[in-house]
Every structure is written in structure tokens, then in C-alpha cells.
Scaffold this motif. Structure first.
Motif: not given
Length: 372
Positions: A131-132, A158-162, A166-167, A189-193
Motif C-alpha cells: 500500500t502507498p 480509481d480507488r487510489m484517487l478516491d 494520488i499524491h 476512467m475519470p479524467q484524472s485517472i
């Protein structure tokens, strides 16, 4: 098509056959051949579609066939995933798949002391599941070096983003070698992903399986219209009448999960709750007891349930409806996997009718009312 036709090597085939895995899933058929050719992969796939094997089997094969010129064993593959439970699940799969090879792997995650994880890392491993947060922590301590990475998997982007990772990912990426294979998986696949995938993938092969709303068609679904205060009695009656061994119950809140577990235990039904307030050891113990059938019912919140992957899970019960319609699909998708039959029951109180309407709109399925 079989795994043999995908040209999977003999030691891995032996491990797959031992587990009864003969026919690859759709995502595996699409992803494994280009991954074996060392191509980057952009995979759009839900949890439960078989993507763990889709990315891990080619990595195991390439590591097994390749040469490690270093005198000491170095980390050559990194699998990054958003939750502890999913990291543990992937590591368990690697244990199965590498059984007849000399490939070594381990898993690291936060929420527990690092001593055991560090000891395993210092013994030398080929594949790291992480995990990050814990990964960056151990890197900052000089315990982990990623200079020898040849394969990088970013799972559930996408769950990473949620979950706000992401940082951390952006901090990690510059520390990876420039020349490597990258396997990127996301359910949406939202824009950020999409932007992130374009920045780290080189001429990727895109593989995609059924979108979220179509997964539910393979699962028997029924709804019970019931007042909130009557849900506990309905749950007890259903569990006492139903002979299925493994049942996953979803609660919207941590407090609710604990309360349901107490009610069931009092009624003589072996159960345990997992949620974010439980220690990692308590969550792992409850999950292990559930998998071994020492307890019949596991009550989970949505975040705690991420990464739960149980063979032949027979029944999912939505004690509470989720606020987000897509969450309903993720919940019930934990049953009916790999060609097995699955059933999902949902309890709907008067104040949850609007949530039900949103779920039916997303899935295109009008849930039939169950008869008691």
C-alpha cells in the motif's frame, strides 16, 4: 481457451491446475498474451473479474524465465494497491501461483508494526505487494530500494484517487526506473485517472471487460421491503432457514456492523464484524475465520470489504442500502464469481426507496420482491 494455450509455463500451470483454475476469464485472455510480450497494459476491469491473475501470471513467468544478474535478490516487481485487505489477498494469490517456483514475495501495509515486514524484506524478495503509505515510509528509511524494478502494477487506480493516494503515487513514480513494464488497472476512467495513465504508460494495449452495470445480470437478486426496526428479525429468520455456509452482510456504518454482529451472536449464529475502527489483526482474524468457515456470517462496511475475495461466496445481504448506486454493484459482485452461482438479498426500508430507485436505474434491473 486454456491457460496452456496462453503459453503459461509448466510450474505455474501446475499451481493453477492444483487450485482448479483451467479456463481463463475474459480479462486474463485479453491481458496475458500482450503482458507476456512485455507490453504496457491499460486494463478496465471490476474487482472479481480475475485481474489479479491477469497481471501476476505474466510477471511470475517473466521473472522465472529471466536472469537476475545481481548477487543478492532484489525487488524486481512492485504491485501497488489501495487497501490492506486487497494487498493481503493479492499476496495470497501469489503464494498459490508461485508454489512450484523459487520466486519469493511479501506484502507490506500500514496499521501494524513494521518489524516483521522489514525482516522479510531483508531476506530478499522478487515481488513486493504494497500500500502507498507503508511503501513510502520504508523507502524513506532506506529499507526499500526500487532501482531494480522491471514490472510495476498500479491496481484499482480509481480507488487510489478516491482514498486520497494520488499524491503518494506522484511522489513514488519518479523513484521507479524509466524502463519498465507498467500494468495499470482501474474499474472506471475519470479524467484524472485517464491523465495519470497517459503519463506513465508507453503505447499500452487496452483491455476491457463488462462494465459495472452488466455484472449484476449473472447474480440472482431479490428485495425485501421491511421496516427498519424489523430488519434484525428478518435477518435472523433468513439465516436460520437458509443453509448456505458463507454469508457476507453489508452495513452502512461501523456502529451498525457491530450491532448486527452482537444480535446474530446472541441468536446463536456465528458472526464477526470488520470495519475501519477494528485493528488490522482483528480484521485479518475475522476474515481468516470466515474463509475457514469457523464463522458463518461476516458483517462489513464498504471500505473494510474492499479486497475481500472469497471463493464460492454464496450469499450477500444488503442490510442497509448504500448511498452510492455503484457501491451496490461492487457489493453483490463479491458473489457469483468464476462461474459459481450467487444470490444477493436487499433489505429496503421506507426511507431507502430513493436509493433503490437509483440502483435500479444504474443496473437496468427491477429487483423482484422476495417471498418470505
Amino acid at each position: 481457451m486454456t491457460f496452456k494455450e496462453l503459453e503459461i509455463i509448466e510450474p505455474v500451470l501446475m499451481a493453477l491446475n492444483e487450485k482448479g483454475y483451467i479456463t481463463p476469464t475474459d480479462i486474463q485472455q485479453q491481458a496475458i498474451p500482450p503482458a507476456l510480450d512485455n507490453r504496457d497494459i491499460l486494463g478496465l476491469a471490476q474487482t472479481g473479474t480475475g485481474k489479479t491473475a491477469a497481471f501476476s501470471l505474466p510477471i511470475i513467468q517473466q521473472l522465472y524465465q529471466g536472469k537476475n544478474n545481481s548477487k543478492k535478490r532484489e525487488i524486481r516487481a512492485l504491485i501497488l494497491t489501495p487497501t490492506r485487505e486487497l494487498a493481503i489477498q493479492i499476496n495470497e494469490c501469489l503464494t498459490d501461483y508461485t508454489k512450484f517456483t523459487d520466486i519469493r514475495h511479501c506484502v507490506i501495509f500500514g496499521g501494524v508494526k513494521q518489524n516483521t515486514q522489514v525482516r522479510e524484506l531483508k531476506q530478499g524478495i522478487d515481488i513486493l505487494v504494497a500500500t502507498p503509505g507503508r511503501l513510502l515510509d520504508l523507502m524513506s528509511q532506506g529499507i526499500i530500494n526500487l532501482n531494480s524494478i522491471r514490472h510495476f502494477v498500479l491496481d484499482e487506480a480509481d480507488r487510489m484517487l478516491d482514498m486520497g493516494f494520488i499524491h503518494d503515487i506522484k511522489r513514488l513514480l519518479p523513484k521507479l526506473p524509466k524502463h519498465k513494464q507498467t500494468l495499470f488497472f482501474s474499474a472506471t476512467m475519470p479524467q484524472s485517472i485517464d491523465k495519470l495513465s497517459r503519463s506513465i504508460l508507453h503505447n499500452p494495449v487496452k483491455v476491457e471487460v463488462a462494465p459495472v452495470s452488466s455484472v449484476v445480470e449473472t447474480i440472482e437478486q431479490y428485495i425485501y421491503f421491511v421496516e427498519k426496526q424489523e430488519k434484525k428479525d428478518l435477518l435472523i429468520n433468513l439465516l436460520k432457514k437458509d443453509g448456505r455456509k458463507s454469508v457476507l452482510v453489508f452495513s452502512r456504518t461501523k456502529h451498525g456492523a457491530d450491532r448486527i454482529a452482537r444480535i446474530l451472536c446472541k441468536a446463536g449464529i456465528e458472526s464477526a464484524a470488520i470495519h475501519g475502527n477494528k485493528s488490522q489483526n482483528a480484521r485479518q482474524r475475522a476474515l481468516a475465520n470466515f474463509k475457514s468457515n469457523d464463522i458463518r456470517v461476516l458483517i462489513a462496511t464498504d471500505i473494510a470489504a474492499r479486497g475481500i475475495d472469497i471463493d464460492q461466496l454464496e450469499l450477500v445481504i444488503n442490510y442497509d442500502l448504500p448511498d452510492v448506486p455503484e457501491t451496490y454493484v461492487h457489493r453483490i459482485g463479491r458473489t457469483g464469481r468464476a462461474g459459481n452461482n450467487g444470490t444477493a438479498l436487499t433489505f429496503c426500508a421506507q426511507d431507502e426507496r430513493m436509493m433503490l430507485k437509483d440502483i435500479q436505474k444504474l443496473t437496468g434491473v427491477i429487483l423482484p420482491t422476495a417471498s418470505n
